[in-house]
Design a protein around this motif. Structure first.
Motif, short mmCIF file in Angstrom:
data_model
loop_
_atom_site.label_atom_id
_atom_site.label_comp_id
_atom_site.label_asym_id
_atom_site.label_seq_id
_atom_site.Cartn_x
_atom_site.Cartn_y
_atom_site.Cartn_z
N LEU A 236 0.85 -1.19 0.00
CA LEU A 236 0.00 0.00 0.00
C LEU A 236 0.88 1.24 0.00
O LEU A 236 1.93 1.27 0.65
N SER A 237 0.44 2.26 -0.72
CA SER A 237 1.23 3.48 -0.89
C SER A 237 0.39 4.69 -0.49
O SER A 237 -0.84 4.66 -0.59
N PRO A 238 1.03 5.77 -0.06
CA PRO A 238 0.29 6.98 0.26
C PRO A 238 -0.58 7.42 -0.91
O PRO A 238 -0.14 7.45 -2.06
N GLY A 239 -1.82 7.76 -0.60
CA GLY A 239 -2.77 8.17 -1.62
C GLY A 239 -3.61 7.05 -2.19
O GLY A 239 -4.58 7.32 -2.91
N ASP A 240 -3.28 5.80 -1.89
CA ASP A 240 -4.15 4.71 -2.30
C ASP A 240 -5.50 4.85 -1.62
O ASP A 240 -5.60 5.32 -0.48
N VAL A 241 -6.55 4.46 -2.33
CA VAL A 241 -7.92 4.59 -1.82
C VAL A 241 -8.54 3.20 -1.69
O VAL A 241 -8.44 2.37 -2.61
N ILE A 242 -9.19 2.97 -0.57
CA ILE A 242 -9.89 1.71 -0.34
C ILE A 242 -11.32 2.04 0.06
O ILE A 242 -11.57 2.76 1.04
N ALA A 243 -12.28 1.53 -0.71
CA ALA A 243 -13.71 1.68 -0.39
C ALA A 243 -14.17 0.41 0.32
O ALA A 243 -13.86 -0.70 -0.12
N THR A 244 -14.90 0.58 1.41
CA THR A 244 -15.08 -0.53 2.36
C THR A 244 -16.33 -1.37 2.14
O THR A 244 -16.55 -2.33 2.86
N GLY A 245 -17.15 -1.04 1.15
CA GLY A 245 -18.34 -1.86 0.88
C GLY A 245 -19.63 -1.13 1.22
O GLY A 245 -19.63 -0.15 1.96
N THR A 246 -20.72 -1.63 0.68
CA THR A 246 -22.02 -0.98 0.85
C THR A 246 -22.97 -1.84 1.67
O THR A 246 -22.91 -3.08 1.60
N PRO A 247 -23.86 -1.23 2.44
CA PRO A 247 -24.85 -1.99 3.19
C PRO A 247 -26.04 -2.39 2.32
O PRO A 247 -26.11 -2.03 1.14
N GLY A 248 -26.95 -3.12 2.90
CA GLY A 248 -28.16 -3.50 2.19
C GLY A 248 -28.99 -2.28 1.81
O GLY A 248 -28.84 -1.20 2.38
N GLY A 249 -29.85 -2.49 0.80
CA GLY A 249 -30.71 -1.41 0.35
C GLY A 249 -30.44 -0.96 -1.06
O GLY A 249 -31.02 0.05 -1.51
N VAL A 250 -29.58 -1.69 -1.79
CA VAL A 250 -29.32 -1.29 -3.17
C VAL A 250 -30.59 -1.48 -4.01
O VAL A 250 -31.46 -2.30 -3.69
N GLY A 251 -30.68 -0.70 -5.07
CA GLY A 251 -31.91 -0.72 -5.87
C GLY A 251 -32.15 -2.01 -6.61
O GLY A 251 -33.30 -2.42 -6.82
N ASP A 252 -31.07 -2.67 -7.00
CA ASP A 252 -31.18 -3.88 -7.81
C ASP A 252 -31.85 -5.02 -7.06
O ASP A 252 -32.42 -5.93 -7.68
N ARG A 253 -31.81 -5.01 -5.73
CA ARG A 253 -32.33 -6.11 -4.94
C ARG A 253 -33.69 -5.80 -4.31
O ARG A 253 -34.18 -6.56 -3.48
N ARG A 254 -34.29 -4.69 -4.73
CA ARG A 254 -35.61 -4.35 -4.22
C ARG A 254 -36.69 -5.06 -5.03
O ARG A 254 -36.45 -5.54 -6.15
N GLU A 255 -37.88 -5.13 -4.45
CA GLU A 255 -39.03 -5.72 -5.13
C GLU A 255 -40.14 -4.69 -5.24
O GLU A 255 -40.79 -4.37 -4.25
N PRO A 256 -40.37 -4.12 -6.43
CA PRO A 256 -39.59 -4.31 -7.66
C PRO A 256 -38.29 -3.53 -7.61
O PRO A 256 -38.12 -2.64 -6.76
N PRO A 257 -37.34 -3.85 -8.51
CA PRO A 257 -36.07 -3.11 -8.52
C PRO A 257 -36.29 -1.61 -8.74
O PRO A 257 -37.27 -1.19 -9.36
N LEU A 258 -35.39 -0.84 -8.21
CA LEU A 258 -35.43 0.62 -8.34
C LEU A 258 -34.06 1.08 -8.82
O LEU A 258 -33.06 0.84 -8.16
N TYR A 259 -34.04 1.75 -9.96
CA TYR A 259 -32.77 2.22 -10.52
C TYR A 259 -32.77 3.74 -10.69
O TYR A 259 -33.83 4.36 -10.76
N MET A 260 -31.58 4.30 -10.75
CA MET A 260 -31.45 5.74 -10.92
C MET A 260 -31.69 6.11 -12.38
O MET A 260 -31.28 5.39 -13.29
N LYS A 261 -32.32 7.26 -12.57
CA LYS A 261 -32.65 7.73 -13.91
C LYS A 261 -32.27 9.20 -14.04
O LYS A 261 -31.97 9.88 -13.04
N GLU A 262 -32.29 9.68 -15.26
CA GLU A 262 -31.95 11.07 -15.52
C GLU A 262 -32.84 12.01 -14.70
O GLU A 262 -34.06 11.82 -14.62
N GLY A 263 -32.21 12.98 -14.05
CA GLY A 263 -32.94 13.93 -13.21
C GLY A 263 -32.94 13.58 -11.74
O GLY A 263 -33.29 14.43 -10.90
#
Length: 283
Positions: A236-263
């Motif tokens: 690992l070097s200075p300035g490296d970036v690590i993203a730690t993961g996302t919690p539940g609630g993403v749009g793809d796994r909803r019933e029905p799915p919900l996705y982002m759209k223009e606007g």
């Protein structure tokens, strides 16, 4: 201390974010020696930057700058997937013994306020609010108990995903690397201002409606584990970036799915780190 990378008068620079929300740029002589924020971190001169920027006395209003990703040019941009039990459960995947990792390209990063463009040939454009951290001191085979000594600071991240392309194969790479789909900001908050990162609360909102809400303390693989694991196979070097993961609630796994759209407008807020806000467009 809060730090940002930005453009002013058409020139890329960096500096402090004041308590009043104004920007204190690095003086020209300082930037001539240390070209970008990554270089300042590598040189161990964040305090020197603070002193120089405050002494210069230049203060820019938000409308005088165009923000850039906090670290526009990380040597490595590593993302951890499936790192909250709520997200693992909604994806119906099995638990893993080790962190699930994938990489992003630098040109997939975006700034706070920048319009994130959904590719016109995909409707499955999804949010993933996350905590990211920036390496301050490099190293290999870093012990868990020393991990925080290697962290410069924290910021909000949105691992926006093109879900159909993500699932073309078992590899995540295509769906995670469309240009400008990884908002990162608005500022880097130094580690000394975050005494207990596990106490931070992460919330993602779509058009003002909460779609994700979790404690960073709920990470399956905590930050020391992530640092130790990654540094076993790559330095690992200075300035490296690590993203730690996302919690539940993403749009793809909803019933029905919900996705982002223009606007639409998507926001990621983490306690003390600010609000990362991006409108959605189409290209």
């Amino acid at each position: 201390m809060q730090l940002a990378s930005f453009e002013h008068d058409g020139r890329a620079t960096y500096g402090l974010v004041g308590a009043d929300g104004r920007y204190l740029p690095a003086p020209a002589a300082f930037q001539a020696r240390l070209a970008d924020l990554k270089a300042v971190i590598a040189a161990g001169e964040l305090n020197a930057l603070k002193t120089a920027a405050e002494a210069a006395g230049v203060s820019l209003a938000p409308d005088q700058v165009r923000l850039l990703p906090v670290i526009p040019n990380p040597g490595k941009l590593i993302c951890v997937g499936l790192n909250y039990k709520t997200h693992v459960a909604e994806t119906k995947r099995a638990d893993s013994e080790h962190p699930s990792l994938f990489l992003r390209f630098n040109d997939s990063l975006a700034a706070h306020g920048e319009t994130v463009q959904r590719p016109a040939f995909s409707e499955r454009f999804d949010w993933e609010g996350e905590l990211a951290f920036v390496i301050g001191k490099g190293g290999r085979h870093i012990a868990k108990e020393n991990a925080f000594e290697h962290i410069a600071g924290y910021a909000c991240f949105n691992d926006v995903s093109v879900r159909d392309w993500q699932r073309h194969t078992h590899q995540f790479t295509p769906g995670k690397n469309f240009p400008g789909t990884g908002p990162f900001g608005p500022a880097l908050v130094t580690r000394d201002e975050v005494p207990d990162v596990t106490a931070l609360q992460l919330q993602t909102r779509l058009n003002g409606t909460v779609v994700q809400n979790a404690s960073v303390g709920d990470l399956i693989f905590d930050i020391p584990t992530i640092v130790a694991y990654i540094s076993r196979f790559t330095p690992l070097s200075p300035g490296d970036v690590i993203a730690t993961g996302t919690p539940g609630g993403v749009g793809d796994r909803r019933e029905p799915p919900l996705y982002m759209k223009e606007g639409d407008v998507v926001e990621v807020e983490i306690t003390g780190l600010g609000i990362l806000r991006n409108p959605i467009g189409v290209a």
